[in-house]
Design an enzyme around this catalytic site. Structure first.
Site, mmCIF file in Angstrom:
data_model
loop_
_atom_site.group_PDB
_atom_site.id
_atom_site.type_symbol
_atom_site.label_atom_id
_atom_site.label_comp_id
_atom_site.label_asym_id
_atom_site.label_seq_id
_atom_site.Cartn_x
_atom_site.Cartn_y
_atom_site.Cartn_z
ATOM 1 N N ARG A 125 -0.611 0.189 -4.945
ATOM 2 C CA ARG A 125 -0.940 1.380 -4.265
ATOM 3 C C ARG A 125 -0.074 2.422 -4.708
ATOM 4 N NH1 ARG A 125 -3.870 -0.089 0.544
ATOM 5 N NH2 ARG A 125 -4.068 2.143 0.606
ATOM 6 N N PRO A 129 -8.978 6.335 7.371
ATOM 7 C CA PRO A 129 -8.291 6.717 8.548
ATOM 8 C C PRO A 129 -7.249 5.488 9.141
ATOM 9 C CG PRO A 129 -10.692 7.107 8.697
ATOM 10 C CD PRO A 129 -10.266 6.448 7.218
ATOM 11 N N GLU A 130 -6.247 5.895 9.881
ATOM 12 C CA GLU A 130 -5.392 4.653 9.911
ATOM 13 C C GLU A 130 -5.229 4.899 11.697
ATOM 14 O OE1 GLU A 130 -1.705 4.628 7.553
ATOM 15 O OE2 GLU A 130 -2.889 5.732 5.865
ATOM 16 N N LYS A 163 -7.321 -0.610 13.375
ATOM 17 C CA LYS A 163 -8.306 0.613 12.867
ATOM 18 C C LYS A 163 -9.639 0.067 13.545
ATOM 19 C CE LYS A 163 -5.402 0.222 8.694
ATOM 20 N NZ LYS A 163 -5.621 0.407 7.214
#
Ligand SMILES: [Zn+2]
Length: 274
Positions: free
Chosen positions: A263, A2-3, A58
């Site tokens: 990433r 979740p961002e 966050k």
């Protein structure tokens, strides 16, 4: 993971259902979360009222009426769910907070167990938050500060935007979306990007984050709002997870997956030139 838009969706959900509620008990707290908390914290929160809920990046702050706070970080798979107190057994429910009166509860569910749920007493709160070293929140930062902070660093733009001490709230999905929409290659060095371009990037960031919040966030696997509803924003992503699809900005090349700073990164090699 979740961002910012997903966490904001949870915060708004909590504001609607737990703000003003009185905690009756912490019915259970799994050992890995107990370790993060001071001994006896559960006894200290019984009878406390949830005053407000807010967020930096966050991180979720559930503020209590005695000045203490629950700091919640969902990490990979954490979920805060508002439900009735009679929930079916589930090994992934790690903390349950019951409320007085209405037979309802707040559950912290977390399959991967990387999430945090920490009670911080009032007198330790400001020092604790300071020690987190967070940059300004991506939704609240002003354009001038955003440009200034990125211009002041000589780092690759993607890992820089992912760094929570620089700007708080962005993760892999939204950084890829912002850089694609801004037509900036993720490996560009931040100090070398024109201020005008960074300002454009700021505007895209604001639009992308707000649009996702309107769509209740992005759900690929486990993310949901407090009532278990999945987000819808995954239907509107233009770069992230779109490898092989034609770029919708130029219509000339397919989105390609590359690796930047370890990433997985999705770019259009036509729109985003090194
Ligand atoms: Zn393109």
């Amino acid at each position: 993971m979740p961002e910012l838009p997903e966490v904001e969706t949870v915060v708004r959900g909590l504001q609607g259902c737990v703000a003003g509620k009185t905690i009756s008990e912490i019915e259970y707290c799994a050992p890995h979360l107990r370790k993060l908390n001071l001994r006896g914290f559960a006894g200290k929160v019984a009878g406390r009222i949830i005053d407000s809920i807010d967020r930096i990046g966050k991180n979720i702050f559930i503020n209590l009426d005695d000045g203490a706070v629950f700091l919640v970080h969902l990490r990979m798979t954490g979920q805060l769910l508002y439900c009735c107190q009679q929930v079916p057994e589930d090994n992934h429910n790690h903390l349950k907070m019951n409320f007085v009166g209405n037979g309802e509860a707040l559950l912290f569910r977390d399959v991967r167990k990387f999430g945090h749920f920490i009670h911080i007493p009032a007198k330790k709160k400001s020092a604790y938050i300071e020690s987190m070293g967070l940059g300004e929140d991506a939704l609240k930062i002003e354009a001038d500060s955003f440009v200034e902070v990125l211009k002041s660093k000589k780092r690759m733009i993607k890992p820089l935007l992912l760094d929570q001490s620089v700007v708080a709230g962005l993760g892999n999905i939204y950084v890829d979306e912002i850089l694609h929409r801004s037509k900036v290659h993720p490996q560009k060095i931040s100090s070398g990007i024109a201020s005008r371009k960074l300002r454009e990037m700021y505007d895209h960031m604001q639009r992308i984050l707000r649009f996702s919040i309107e769509n209740m966030g992005t759900t690929f696997d486990s993310f949901s709002g407090v009532n278990s509803e999945p987000g819808r924003n995954q239907n509107y992503l233009l770069a992230y997870n779109n490898a092989g699809k034609l770029c919708s900005l130029c219509g000339k090349r397919k989105i390609k997956r590359i690796v930047v700073a370890q990433r997985g990164t999705f770019i259009c090699t036509n729109c985003q030139r090194p």
